[in-house]
Write a protein that holds these residues in place. Structure first.
Motif, mmCIF file in Angstrom:
data_model
loop_
_atom_site.group_PDB
_atom_site.id
_atom_site.type_symbol
_atom_site.label_atom_id
_atom_site.label_comp_id
_atom_site.label_asym_id
_atom_site.label_seq_id
_atom_site.Cartn_x
_atom_site.Cartn_y
_atom_site.Cartn_z
ATOM 1 N N LYS A 5 41.649 35.731 31.219
ATOM 2 C CA LYS A 5 40.609 35.370 32.180
ATOM 3 C C LYS A 5 41.131 34.464 33.276
ATOM 4 O O LYS A 5 40.507 34.323 34.314
ATOM 5 C CB LYS A 5 39.429 34.705 31.464
ATOM 6 C CG LYS A 5 38.658 35.673 30.588
ATOM 7 C CD LYS A 5 37.363 35.062 30.114
ATOM 8 C CE LYS A 5 36.504 36.127 29.461
ATOM 9 N NZ LYS A 5 35.158 35.638 29.226
ATOM 10 N N LYS A 6 42.275 33.802 33.052
ATOM 11 C CA LYS A 6 42.831 32.878 34.030
ATOM 12 C C LYS A 6 44.349 32.844 33.870
ATOM 13 O O LYS A 6 44.863 32.862 32.766
ATOM 14 C CB LYS A 6 42.258 31.472 33.802
ATOM 15 C CG LYS A 6 42.733 30.440 34.792
ATOM 16 C CD LYS A 6 42.128 29.086 34.492
ATOM 17 C CE LYS A 6 42.707 28.053 35.439
ATOM 18 N NZ LYS A 6 42.308 26.710 35.074
ATOM 19 N N LEU A 7 45.039 32.774 34.988
ATOM 20 C CA LEU A 7 46.496 32.674 34.984
ATOM 21 C C LEU A 7 46.925 31.325 35.516
ATOM 22 O O LEU A 7 46.288 30.774 36.408
ATOM 23 C CB LEU A 7 47.116 33.767 35.863
ATOM 24 C CG LEU A 7 46.890 35.205 35.417
ATOM 25 C CD1 LEU A 7 47.394 36.162 36.492
ATOM 26 C CD2 LEU A 7 47.592 35.466 34.120
ATOM 27 N N GLU A 8 48.005 30.815 34.982
ATOM 28 C CA GLU A 8 48.576 29.553 35.445
ATOM 29 C C GLU A 8 50.059 29.776 35.713
ATOM 30 O O GLU A 8 50.775 30.331 34.878
ATOM 31 C CB GLU A 8 48.398 28.479 34.375
ATOM 32 C CG GLU A 8 48.902 27.124 34.781
ATOM 33 C CD GLU A 8 48.660 26.082 33.697
ATOM 34 O OE1 GLU A 8 49.420 25.109 33.671
ATOM 35 O OE2 GLU A 8 47.733 26.260 32.885
ATOM 36 N N ALA A 9 50.537 29.345 36.874
ATOM 37 C CA ALA A 9 51.947 29.510 37.238
ATOM 38 C C ALA A 9 52.805 28.469 36.536
ATOM 39 O O ALA A 9 52.439 27.298 36.478
ATOM 40 C CB ALA A 9 52.124 29.389 38.746
ATOM 41 N N SER A 65 41.964 39.102 40.336
ATOM 42 C CA SER A 65 41.996 38.479 41.663
ATOM 43 C C SER A 65 43.208 37.569 41.786
ATOM 44 O O SER A 65 43.859 37.525 42.833
ATOM 45 C CB SER A 65 40.719 37.679 41.902
ATOM 46 O OG SER A 65 39.612 38.538 42.000
ATOM 47 N N GLN A 66 43.533 36.851 40.719
ATOM 48 C CA GLN A 66 44.707 35.987 40.738
ATOM 49 C C GLN A 66 45.993 36.814 40.825
ATOM 50 O O GLN A 66 46.905 36.469 41.575
ATOM 51 C CB GLN A 66 44.747 35.114 39.484
ATOM 52 C CG GLN A 66 43.691 34.039 39.468
ATOM 53 C CD GLN A 66 43.810 33.194 38.227
ATOM 54 O OE1 GLN A 66 43.553 33.651 37.118
ATOM 55 N NE2 GLN A 66 44.231 31.953 38.415
ATOM 56 N N VAL A 67 46.067 37.903 40.065
ATOM 57 C CA VAL A 67 47.246 38.773 40.104
ATOM 58 C C VAL A 67 47.422 39.336 41.513
ATOM 59 O O VAL A 67 48.528 39.351 42.056
ATOM 60 C CB VAL A 67 47.135 39.915 39.071
ATOM 61 C CG1 VAL A 67 48.226 40.948 39.267
ATOM 62 C CG2 VAL A 67 47.181 39.359 37.652
ATOM 63 N N LYS A 68 46.338 39.795 42.113
ATOM 64 C CA LYS A 68 46.393 40.341 43.472
ATOM 65 C C LYS A 68 46.920 39.291 44.453
ATOM 66 O O LYS A 68 47.782 39.599 45.291
ATOM 67 C CB LYS A 68 45.008 40.821 43.893
ATOM 68 C CG LYS A 68 44.978 41.472 45.247
ATOM 69 C CD LYS A 68 43.580 41.980 45.573
ATOM 70 C CE LYS A 68 43.523 42.598 46.937
ATOM 71 N NZ LYS A 68 42.181 43.078 47.277
ATOM 72 N N ALA A 69 46.446 38.054 44.347
ATOM 73 C CA ALA A 69 46.909 36.988 45.237
ATOM 74 C C ALA A 69 48.397 36.714 45.046
ATOM 75 O O ALA A 69 49.132 36.522 46.028
ATOM 76 C CB ALA A 69 46.099 35.717 44.996
ATOM 77 N N LEU A 71 50.670 38.865 43.997
ATOM 78 C CA LEU A 71 51.401 40.004 44.564
ATOM 79 C C LEU A 71 51.453 39.933 46.076
ATOM 80 O O LEU A 71 52.509 40.167 46.686
ATOM 81 C CB LEU A 71 50.769 41.315 44.111
ATOM 82 C CG LEU A 71 50.888 41.636 42.622
ATOM 83 C CD1 LEU A 71 50.057 42.873 42.276
ATOM 84 C CD2 LEU A 71 52.329 41.825 42.215
ATOM 85 N N ILE A 72 50.339 39.599 46.707
ATOM 86 C CA ILE A 72 50.305 39.498 48.168
ATOM 87 C C ILE A 72 51.209 38.369 48.664
ATOM 88 O O ILE A 72 51.963 38.517 49.627
ATOM 89 C CB ILE A 72 48.851 39.308 48.659
ATOM 90 C CG1 ILE A 72 48.058 40.603 48.459
ATOM 91 C CG2 ILE A 72 48.811 38.845 50.111
ATOM 92 C CD1 ILE A 72 46.581 40.463 48.671
ATOM 93 N N ASP A 73 51.170 37.229 47.973
ATOM 94 C CA ASP A 73 51.946 36.069 48.402
ATOM 95 C C ASP A 73 53.443 36.212 48.177
ATOM 96 O O ASP A 73 54.246 35.654 48.938
ATOM 97 C CB ASP A 73 51.472 34.802 47.676
ATOM 98 C CG ASP A 73 50.092 34.351 48.120
ATOM 99 O OD1 ASP A 73 49.595 34.848 49.151
ATOM 100 O OD2 ASP A 73 49.499 33.510 47.408
ATOM 101 N N HIS A 74 53.845 36.924 47.139
ATOM 102 C CA HIS A 74 55.256 36.904 46.744
ATOM 103 C C HIS A 74 55.973 38.257 46.788
ATOM 104 O O HIS A 74 57.188 38.302 46.639
ATOM 105 C CB HIS A 74 55.394 36.326 45.339
ATOM 106 C CG HIS A 74 54.875 34.916 45.262
ATOM 107 N ND1 HIS A 74 55.533 33.841 45.784
ATOM 108 C CD2 HIS A 74 53.713 34.422 44.729
ATOM 109 C CE1 HIS A 74 54.846 32.734 45.564
ATOM 110 N NE2 HIS A 74 53.726 33.058 44.941
ATOM 111 N N PHE A 75 55.236 39.341 46.971
ATOM 112 C CA PHE A 75 55.899 40.640 46.979
ATOM 113 C C PHE A 75 55.517 41.438 48.215
ATOM 114 O O PHE A 75 55.798 42.514 48.435
ATOM 115 C CB PHE A 75 55.542 41.428 45.706
ATOM 116 C CG PHE A 75 56.069 40.779 44.465
ATOM 117 C CD1 PHE A 75 57.360 41.007 44.043
ATOM 118 C CD2 PHE A 75 55.277 39.909 43.730
ATOM 119 C CE1 PHE A 75 57.845 40.414 42.890
ATOM 120 C CE2 PHE A 75 55.758 39.300 42.593
ATOM 121 C CZ PHE A 75 57.037 39.552 42.157
#
Length: 75
Positions: A5-9, A65-69, A71-75
C-alpha cells in the motif's frame, strides 16, 4: 501473497545480481480497494519445482501512483 500500500525509498548497501525468472501480471478489481496490479514470479531453473509460482505481489492504487512517480522521475 503481499499487498503493498505504500513504498519507502532506501539505498542498498551493495549490489547483488538476481537470477532471471518468468513473471506474469494480472489486473485485479475489488469493490473495496479498486483496481490493483498483481505480479507473480515463477521458480527459476534451479528450483526443485521449475515453473511453480514463487511470489505474488499486489500493488494498491496508492502504491501504483508511487511506482509511476518513481518511473517518471528516474527512468
Amino acid at each position: 501473497m503481499a499487498l503493498i500500500k505504500k513504498l519507502e525509498a532506501i539505498s542498498l548497501e551493495r549490489y547483488m545480481p538476481h537470477s532471471e525468472v518468468e513473471a506474469t501480471y494480472s489486473l485485479v478489481e475489488s469493490t473495496s480497494e479498486g483496481r490493483s496490479l498483481q505480479i507473480d514470479t515463477y521458480g527459476s531453473s534451479f528450483r526443485k519445482i521449475v515453473g511453480k509460482k514463487s511470489q505474488s505481489i499486489r500493488f494498491s492504487p496508492e502504491a501504483l501512483s508511487q511506482v509511476k512517480a518513481v518511473l517518471i522521475d528516474h527512468f
